[in-house]
Design an enzyme around this catalytic site. Structure first.
Site, PDB file in Angstrom:
ATOM      1  N   GLU A 130       0.819  -1.216   0.000  1.00 23.65           N
ATOM      2  CA  GLU A 130       0.000   0.000   0.000  1.00 23.65           C
ATOM      3  C   GLU A 130       0.852   1.266   0.000  1.00 23.65           C
ATOM      4  O   GLU A 130       1.300   1.716   1.049  1.00 23.65           O
ATOM      5  CB  GLU A 130      -0.938   0.017   1.227  1.00 23.65           C
ATOM      6  CG  GLU A 130      -1.812   1.275   1.264  1.00 23.65           C
ATOM      7  CD  GLU A 130      -2.772   1.342   2.451  1.00 23.65           C
ATOM      8  OE1 GLU A 130      -2.623   0.539   3.383  1.00 23.65           O
ATOM      9  OE2 GLU A 130      -3.657   2.205   2.429  1.00 23.65           O
TER      10      GLU A 130
ATOM     11  N   LYS B 266      -2.466  -2.099  -3.155  1.00 25.39           N
ATOM     12  CA  LYS B 266      -3.518  -1.253  -2.568  1.00 25.39           C
ATOM     13  C   LYS B 266      -3.155   0.207  -2.783  1.00 25.39           C
ATOM     14  O   LYS B 266      -2.469   0.822  -1.961  1.00 25.39           O
ATOM     15  CB  LYS B 266      -3.662  -1.573  -1.075  1.00 25.39           C
ATOM     16  CG  LYS B 266      -4.661  -0.683  -0.338  1.00 25.39           C
ATOM     17  CD  LYS B 266      -5.087  -1.270   0.992  1.00 25.39           C
ATOM     18  CE  LYS B 266      -5.989  -0.284   1.726  1.00 25.39           C
ATOM     19  NZ  LYS B 266      -6.725  -0.890   2.833  1.00 25.39           N
TER      20      LYS B 266
END
Ligand code: 13P
Length: 334
Positions: free
Chosen positions: A178, A220
């Site tokens: 992420e 992500k």
């Protein structure tokens, strides 16, 4: 490393019509969320709230593939003494753990941060895997302001993400990678696009250098939007087109799936953008949700800390989960 098994978990997380619930707020963040609904954040109130989400039987089993947990929740038991992780797996849902230790100022780079948490990570990953976790999450934060981000800050964050991802795979755990370019700021959508492109390029270069198998991870990212203080709303089509173009230019097709963060978008905007992205078609990876706020603001409001509101909160959660499930298929109609 068993790449076939890692790939199977990654594919399971992004299978059609499902996405992730990010319920891994740190004690500091959940306190902010609870303050907004007038609830004191205690170990018991955090447990009660998360327990009601995980017991939302229809929502969990029909729309959610994985739940991201904070360390506290991994070891917590429900009111009836069943481990919370057992409620999740009983619904056919995987759980994973946020394993980074948060952001620290990056020395000599005023206003920039680097995510820490590599020390002792292997031992922690092994402990979580023994408990049943099949994936993990690490969040890098990239700020936008005048002269920021610097290439050095992006590189430091990308390097840590790649080290984390490699350690995960060595421990038979799927890394959720992420790199979040924050929405905070008055920048326009083109600036977010430029920074996100540079960030994703850098992240995939580092993942390659650290020998991370792209088939065994999930990305992500943020969507491409203007900053929160920009003052004008983005057109849904513009967000979708820029986001898909930037991902196509930077994310190899071996990655099984992209599960977006919501990052402070309203819950309906996060749904509308995901739906528009999937309607564009032509993406080599699945595109779904890994939302925190966009799934939880409505149930938190409905709950407001009162046991008698639990059913209403579960209905609110189920509704948002269903809307995002439809959006992940490009079948949401407002
Ligand atoms: P938001 O969807 O609220 O951005 O949270 C997702 C997440 O996991 C951030 O790390």
């Amino acid at each position: 490393m068993d790449l076939v098994a890692l790939n199977a978990v990654a594919e399971q997380l992004v299978r059609p019509g499902r996405g992730l619930l990010a319920a891994d707020e740190t004690p500091g963040t959940i306190k902010k969320r609870f303050d907004a609904i007038g609830v004191e954040s205690t170990e018991a109130s955090r447990r009660d709230y998360r327990e009601l989400l995980f017991r939302s039987a229809g929502a969990m089993s029909d729309y959610i593939s994985g739940v991201i947990l904070h360390d506290e929740t991994v070891w917590q038991a429900a009111a009836d003494a069943r481990p919370l992780v057992e409620l999740i797996t009983a619904a056919g849902v995987l759980f994973g753990v946020k394993v980074d230790k948060g952001v620290k100022p990056l020395p000599l780079f005023p206003g920039e941060t680097v995510t820490e948490g590599l020390d002792g990570l292997e031992e922690r990953l092994r402990g979580y895997r023994e408990r049943g976790a099949r994936f993990a999450k690490w969040r890098a934060v990239i700020d936008i302001s005048a002269g920021v981000p610097t290439a050095a800050a992006v590189k430091a964050n990308a390097h840590a993400l790649a080290r984390y991802a490699a350690l995960c795979q060595a421990c038979e755990t799927v890394p959720i990678v992420e790199p979040e370019v924050l929405m905070e700021g008055g920048h326009d959508i083109a600036r977010c696009d430029e920074v996100t492109r540079f960030t994703l390029h850098t992240v995939f270069q580092e993942l390659f250098e650290q020998r991370v198998a792209l088939e065994g991870m999930v990305l992500k990212p943020n969507m491409i939007t203007s900053g929160k203080q920009f003052g004008r709303e983005d057109a849904v089509e513009d967000v979708a087109e820029r986001t898909l173009a930037t991902l196509k230019a930077t994310v190899p097709s071996a990655v099984p799936g992209v599960a977006f963060l919501s990052g402070g978008q309203s819950d309906t905007a996060a749904t509308a953008h995901l739906d528009a992205l999937n309607r564009l078609g032509g993406a080599p990876w699945r595109m779904t949700f890994s939302y925190g706020r966009a799934l939880q603001v409505a149930p938190q409001k409905a709950w407001s800390g009162k046991q008698e509101n639990a059913a209403a909160a579960q209905r609110a959660f189920a509704h948002r989960a269903r809307m995002n499930s439809l959006a992940s298929l490009g079948r949401w109609d407002g």
